[in-house]
Design a protein around this motif. Structure first.
Motif, short mmCIF file in Angstrom:
data_model
loop_
_atom_site.label_atom_id
_atom_site.label_comp_id
_atom_site.label_asym_id
_atom_site.label_seq_id
_atom_site.Cartn_x
_atom_site.Cartn_y
_atom_site.Cartn_z
N LEU A 1 13.04 11.75 16.85
CA LEU A 1 12.94 10.33 16.52
C LEU A 1 11.61 9.99 15.86
O LEU A 1 10.57 10.55 16.20
N VAL A 2 11.66 9.05 14.93
CA VAL A 2 10.48 8.63 14.16
C VAL A 2 10.16 7.18 14.50
O VAL A 2 11.05 6.33 14.49
N PRO A 3 8.90 6.86 14.79
CA PRO A 3 8.55 5.48 15.16
C PRO A 3 8.42 4.57 13.94
O PRO A 3 8.27 5.03 12.81
N ILE A 4 8.50 3.27 14.18
CA ILE A 4 8.00 2.28 13.23
C ILE A 4 6.59 1.96 13.68
O ILE A 4 6.39 1.42 14.77
N PRO A 5 5.58 2.34 12.91
CA PRO A 5 4.21 2.08 13.35
C PRO A 5 3.90 0.59 13.32
O PRO A 5 4.62 -0.20 12.69
N GLN A 6 2.83 0.20 13.98
CA GLN A 6 2.41 -1.19 13.98
C GLN A 6 1.45 -1.40 12.81
O GLN A 6 0.39 -0.79 12.75
N TYR A 7 1.84 -2.25 11.88
CA TYR A 7 1.01 -2.48 10.69
C TYR A 7 -0.04 -3.55 10.99
O TYR A 7 0.27 -4.59 11.59
N VAL A 8 -1.28 -3.29 10.55
CA VAL A 8 -2.38 -4.22 10.74
C VAL A 8 -2.99 -4.52 9.38
O VAL A 8 -3.42 -3.62 8.67
N PHE A 9 -3.00 -5.81 9.01
CA PHE A 9 -3.54 -6.25 7.72
C PHE A 9 -4.86 -6.95 7.96
O PHE A 9 -4.91 -8.02 8.57
N ASP A 10 -5.94 -6.34 7.49
CA ASP A 10 -7.29 -6.88 7.66
C ASP A 10 -7.75 -7.41 6.31
O ASP A 10 -8.00 -6.65 5.37
N TYR A 11 -7.88 -8.73 6.20
CA TYR A 11 -8.19 -9.37 4.93
C TYR A 11 -9.70 -9.57 4.75
O TYR A 11 -10.44 -9.66 5.73
N PRO A 12 -10.16 -9.64 3.48
CA PRO A 12 -11.60 -9.79 3.22
C PRO A 12 -12.23 -11.04 3.82
O PRO A 12 -13.44 -11.09 3.96
N ASN A 13 -11.43 -12.05 4.15
CA ASN A 13 -12.02 -13.26 4.74
C ASN A 13 -12.13 -13.16 6.26
O ASN A 13 -12.49 -14.11 6.94
N PRO B 1 12.91 3.98 9.46
CA PRO B 1 12.94 4.78 10.69
C PRO B 1 14.03 4.37 11.68
O PRO B 1 14.63 5.24 12.32
N VAL B 2 14.31 3.07 11.82
CA VAL B 2 15.28 2.66 12.83
C VAL B 2 16.70 3.04 12.42
O VAL B 2 17.54 3.37 13.26
N PHE B 3 16.98 3.06 11.11
CA PHE B 3 18.29 3.51 10.64
C PHE B 3 18.42 5.02 10.81
O PHE B 3 19.48 5.54 11.18
N ASN B 4 17.33 5.74 10.53
CA ASN B 4 17.30 7.18 10.73
C ASN B 4 17.50 7.52 12.21
O ASN B 4 18.29 8.41 12.56
N ASP B 5 16.79 6.79 13.07
CA ASP B 5 16.88 7.06 14.51
C ASP B 5 18.26 6.74 15.05
O ASP B 5 18.78 7.44 15.94
N THR B 6 18.87 5.67 14.54
CA THR B 6 20.23 5.32 14.98
C THR B 6 21.21 6.43 14.63
O THR B 6 22.08 6.79 15.44
N ALA B 7 21.07 6.99 13.44
CA ALA B 7 21.95 8.09 13.03
C ALA B 7 21.76 9.30 13.93
O ALA B 7 22.74 9.97 14.31
N ILE B 8 20.52 9.59 14.30
CA ILE B 8 20.24 10.72 15.19
C ILE B 8 20.88 10.48 16.56
O ILE B 8 21.55 11.36 17.12
N ILE B 9 20.68 9.29 17.10
CA ILE B 9 21.23 8.95 18.41
C ILE B 9 22.76 9.05 18.41
O ILE B 9 23.37 9.60 19.33
N ASN B 10 23.38 8.53 17.35
CA ASN B 10 24.85 8.50 17.29
C ASN B 10 25.47 9.89 17.14
O ASN B 10 26.65 10.08 17.46
N SER B 11 24.71 10.85 16.66
CA SER B 11 25.25 12.20 16.45
C SER B 11 24.88 13.15 17.59
O SER B 11 25.11 14.35 17.49
#
Length: 300
Positions: free
Chosen positions: A202-214, A177-187
């Motif tokens: 523009l497309v966000p980078i979502p916040q990833y959450v990893f919930d483990y079994p422990n 997404p950040v490379f895609n967004d940079t291209a959009i901004i530059n054009s």
């Protein structure tokens, strides 16, 4: 999200990636929560919900989805989430004979729909939502407002892009997404209309959450919010559940149940479950919550 905060989380992401690599190979069992000797109707409803949607019966949804006090979260298909908060709304200019509240209600719906369309592009309205956002924003934002938003957003995107490009993660699809967004901004040409359309694309980078079994939870410190979508989460370790299912996890009743909030998913063929997160700041047994149609409540 300010520039100073970006610099801090860009450093933190290096630590996160190292910790994540270790945790991916170690999945000890989650410790059971003590059960109560008396099961009431609320507990039965909660247990049935968890079983139906593929959670362990001892899963605490507030912890699993990282719901914080005074922050409501809308969870879509079990493994995507967003925070529909008014603070992400731009400062519209008031026009004569126009109700700003009605404008915001429509805008809140379209921002929510565009965010959901990033998860499922087949939802009704996805093909027209960007044009709808452009129409209302173009009318209620003057050229100065649009330029200020564009310049601020461009600075953040450039900061994140520079970090990623000079790191070992440059080829990771996670950062596409950040490379895609940079291209959009530059054009983007230097005029109100083009800037506004670029901001909506523009497309966000979502916040990833990893919930483990422990019970361990790792939250990615690097994410990229963009102006016309709500802050988003991805829960990659949770399997998708029944398609087009929405859980409203409500830790702030006062910020829930309004026409603007409901408008986010109006017109969509979705199953809605309103779940109250009980705490000292959010009385799920009180009269206001009883009128909000909650399926059940659980302790936050």
């Amino acid at each position: 999200m300010g520039i100073d905060r970006i610099r801090i989380i860009l450093i933190a992401v290096l630590v996160f990636m190292a910790a994540l690599t270790i945790l991916l190979y170690a999945f000890p069992l989650r410790i059971q929560k003590p059960s109560c000797c008396v099961i009431d109707q609320n507990a039965l409803a909660e247990s049935s919900f968890l079983q139906t949607y593929g959670f362990q019966n001892n899963t605490n949804l507030a912890n699993f989805y990282q719901v914080q006090n005074k922050t409501n979260e809308l969870v879509f298909d079990c493994n995507y989430g967003m925070e529909p908060v008014n603070t992400s709304m731009p400062a519209f200019q008031a026009l004569e004979n126009t109700s700003i509240y009605s404008v915001y209600s429509s805008f809140v719906h379209d921002v929510g729909l565009l965010t959901l369309c990033g998860y499922n592009s087949s939802l009704p309205g996805c093909s027209s939502v960007k044009q709808n956002l452009y129409n209302v924003s173009s009318k209620f934002m003057n050229a100065t407002m649009v330029e200020q938003m564009f310049v601020s957003t461009r600075s953040i995107i450039y900061e994140v892009h520079s970090f990623v490009e000079n790191s070992s993660f440059a080829n990771s699809s996670f950062f596409y997404p950040v490379f895609n967004d940079t291209a959009i901004i530059n054009s983007t040409a230097d005029n109100k209309s083009t800037m506004l359309r670029s901001l909506i694309d523009l497309v966000p980078i979502p916040q990833y959450v990893f919930d483990y079994p422990n019970g361990t939870v790792e939250v990615d410190p690097l994410y990229l919010d963009v102006p016309f979508r709500y802050h988003s989460f991805v829960y990659p370790m949770k399997k998708a559940c029944t398609p087009n299912t929405i859980f409203n996890l409500v830790s702030d009743i006062s910020g829930f149940g309004s026409a603007a909030y409901d408008s986010i998913y109006s017109g969509l063929n979705v199953s809605i479950f309103n779940i109250c997160i009980n705490s000292s700041m959010n009385n799920c047994a009180g009269t206001p919550s009883n009128k909000s149609g909650f399926s059940f409540y659980e302790q936050g």
